[in-house]
Design an enzyme around this catalytic site. Structure first.
Site, PDB file in Angstrom:
ATOM      1  N   LYS A   1       0.534  -1.625   0.660  1.00 15.91           N
ATOM      2  CA  LYS A   1       0.391  -0.017  -0.039  1.00 15.91           C
ATOM      3  C   LYS A   1       1.223   1.494   0.274  1.00 15.91           C
ATOM      4  CE  LYS A   1      -4.349  -1.780   1.496  1.00 15.91           C
ATOM      5  NZ  LYS A   1      -3.750  -3.891   1.183  1.00 15.91           N
TER       6      LYS A   1
HETATM    7  C1  LIG Z   1      -4.032  -4.566   0.117  1.00 16.38           C
HETATM    8  C2  LIG Z   1      -2.771  -5.889   0.300  1.00 16.38           C
HETATM    9  C3  LIG Z   1      -3.568  -6.681  -0.460  1.00 16.38           C
HETATM   10  C4  LIG Z   1      -4.619  -6.801  -2.149  1.00 16.38           C
HETATM   11  O1  LIG Z   1      -4.638  -5.737  -2.536  1.00 16.38           O
HETATM   12  P1  LIG Z   1      -5.620  -5.686  -3.278  1.00 16.38           P
HETATM   13  O2  LIG Z   1      -5.533  -4.447  -3.924  1.00 16.38           O
HETATM   14  O3  LIG Z   1      -7.050  -5.115  -2.415  1.00 16.38           O
HETATM   15  O4  LIG Z   1      -6.646  -6.564  -4.320  1.00 16.38           O
HETATM   16  C5  LIG Z   1      -2.479  -8.629  -0.788  1.00 16.38           C
HETATM   17  N1  LIG Z   1      -1.578  -8.113  -0.100  1.00 16.38           N
HETATM   18  C6  LIG Z   1      -1.557  -7.341   1.089  1.00 16.38           C
HETATM   19  C7  LIG Z   1      -0.187  -7.685   2.120  1.00 16.38           C
HETATM   20  C8  LIG Z   1      -2.111  -5.948   1.094  1.00 16.38           C
HETATM   21  O5  LIG Z   1      -1.562  -5.583   2.300  1.00 16.38           O
END
Ligand SMILES: *Cc1c(COP(=O)(O)O)cnc(C)c1O
Length: 494
Positions: free
Chosen positions: A112
């Site tokens: 993120k």
């Molecule tokens: C948010 C997240 C995901 C999922 O990603 P999306 O964009 O919501 O599909 C996968 N792995 C981790 C570690 C995340 O923080």
């Protein structure tokens, strides 16, 4: 380039307005009115660029109301000195066919950061462009990862404040420590007595309370959101798909023009949607492998064309993918249906009302010719961690391991030898307990001790932001009742 809504093509705003608003007024998501193209020659030109310049190149194609200088400034602020690797998203080779693009070298050790490090700067510029003169207050309800990543992104960004609510008993010790020790002069963190849904509902209530909005506006504040449906979070994710492809080309593993697969651990469908956007811009893609854990709503959807959230919800060891409503899927449905906004409106209405919908055959066929869906459970995920450590001396986190495991299934089923880049979304340290468990190390001690156990026993380096977390000053201790969130906001804005 302008932006319309997935539920109404007549909506027409600039990128700055789309980023400032977050959600379109009809409840749909903002999408570009067309996909900008990147040619093979341009990709060749991007080969020698660093990550920041590649980011500026891609962003400038979407955010056409931003100047090159503004985008350069945003990207520089986001990606300089914040990542503990030579480049923000390095790609590592596992085998001749399998590569891992590591998206977790940022300040909170999860993917993120790739978007939330730059969103505050994009938002700040958008506010200026749209003539907004108030301080923008970002409200976040979090179940763990998003809150911390948003706090790090907005920390000390002029003209913004950020307030995060987390459920007092609903986050892990490491996640809580990460948030309550947050530094920065414009941040506030509150626990609430309630669960994540209560926090989320509370934030939504504040957004839609005109009286409270007016009161805060009189005091010089306007609310906004850093939620993953904001287009400003999507477009920075397109960059690393190009960048990892270019890194493979630069290393000689592929020639520009060769197709690759991407395997993506998926929850809200934001990450893999960015891969689709990259492909629509011209990035040579063969298959997009959509990996889920036991909450396999997307696997079923890709295989049957029926999206059905009426099912048991499982808490897994890849909690960031424990999601039954993948919001960003709406943007894919819009594209695969030939931009049929009425169809999207109807499908989303059915999802809200009945918790399920069925897409027309053309949409299903378009989807299954590009996407391949699969899932694995916790036990299989742990086996993947163990196997990767033994075979490649590589320790993936639980989320990344879901994608590695689903890719193995894909390989077995299709025999497709196309080079594949697996997107790695978190540092193994962030989910140390389950990773150690998978590796066969006993873990009956406190959370922060787990980190040094992983570091010492397996000789991998602990990311600096997680070091000495337990020794940092706890700055935020206040707990509010779930119906007192306005009071918390008001006190933070004194
Ligand atoms: C948010 C997240 C995901 C999922 O990603 P999306 O964009 O919501 O599909 C996968 N792995 C981790 C570690 C995340 O923080």
């Amino acid at each position: 380039m302008n932006y319309c809504s997935t539920r109404g093509k007549e909506i027409n705003v600039t990128s700055a307005e789309a980023i400032k608003n977050g959600l379109a007024p009809d409840g749909g998501l903002y999408v570009p009115t067309q996909f900008p193209a990147v040619s093979v020659d341009e990709m060749k030109k991007m080969l020698s660029m660093n990550y920041i310049d590649r980011a500026v190149f891609i962003l400038s194609r979407f955010l056409t109301d931003f100047t090159a200088d503004e985008l350069q400034e945003c990207a520089k602020n986001a990606y300089t000195g914040k990542f503990d690797s030579a480049t923000p998203a390095p790609t590592v080779k596992l085998t001749d066919n399998e590569y891992v693009c590591e998206l977790w070298h940022g300040p909170t050790c999860a993917f993120k950061d790739m978007a939330l490090q730059i969103l505050p700067h994009l938002l700040k510029a958008s506010i200026k462009k749209t003539g907004e003169d108030k301080t923008v207050v970002i409200l976040v309800a979090t179940s763990g990862d998003t809150g911390k990543a948003a706090l790090e992104g907005f920390k000390d960004v002029n003209g913004t404040k950020i307030i995060v609510f987390y459920p007092n008993d609903g986050v892990s010790d490491i996640q809580k420590l990460q948030m309550v020790t947050q530094e920065g002069g414009n941040v506030a963190v509150f626990a609430i007595n309630g669960n994540f849904d209560n926090a989320q509902t509370g934030v939504k209530d504040i957004f839609s309370d005109p009286a409270f909005g007016k009161e805060m506006s009189d005091r010089g504040y306007v609310f906004s959101s850093a939620n993953s449906i904001n287009f400003g979070r999507l477009v920075p994710q397109v960059v690393y798909y190009f960048s990892s492809y270019l890194d493979l080309a630069a290393s000689g593993a592929i020639n520009i023009g060769d197709k690759v697969n991407f395997a993506v651990p998926t929850g809200n469908f934001g990450n893999i949607l960015a891969a689709y956007y990259a492909m629509r811009m011209g990035l040579p893609v063969n298959r997009l492998i959509c990996a889920s854990n036991r909450n396999s709503v997307l696997t079923d959807f890709i295989n049957t064309g029926v999206y059905d959230r009426n099912r048991d919800f499982y808490c897994t060891i890849s909690p960031s993918m424990d999601i039954l409503i993948s919001s960003n899927l709406e943007r894919l449905l819009f594209e695969l249906s030939g931009r049929d906004d009425k169809l999207v409106l109807n499908l989303m209405g059915a999802l809200k009302k009945d918790g399920r919908y069925t897409v027309p055959n053309e949409v299903k066929n378009a989807m299954s010719s590009l996407f391949w869906g699969g899932f694995i459970d916790d036990e299989a995920t742990k086996a993947v961690i163990n196997e990767n450590f033994r075979n490649s001396n590589y320790i993936p986190d639980t989320h990344t391991s879901v994608a590695l495991g689903v890719y193995e299934k894909y390989l077995k089923e299709t025999g497709d030898k196309t080079k594949t880049i697996v997107m790695s979304t978190a540092s193994p340290f962030k989910f140390a307990k389950d990773v150690l468990d998978a590796l066969g190390t006993k873990t009956d001690f406190a959370d922060y001790r787990l980190l040094s156990a992983l570091e010492d026993e397996y000789k991998i380096k602990m990311p600096a932001p997680l070091k000495d977390l337990n020794k940092k000053e706890v700055r935020f201790k206040e707990v509010f009742e779930k119906d007192e969130m306005r009071k918390a906001v008001s006190s933070a804005l004194k």
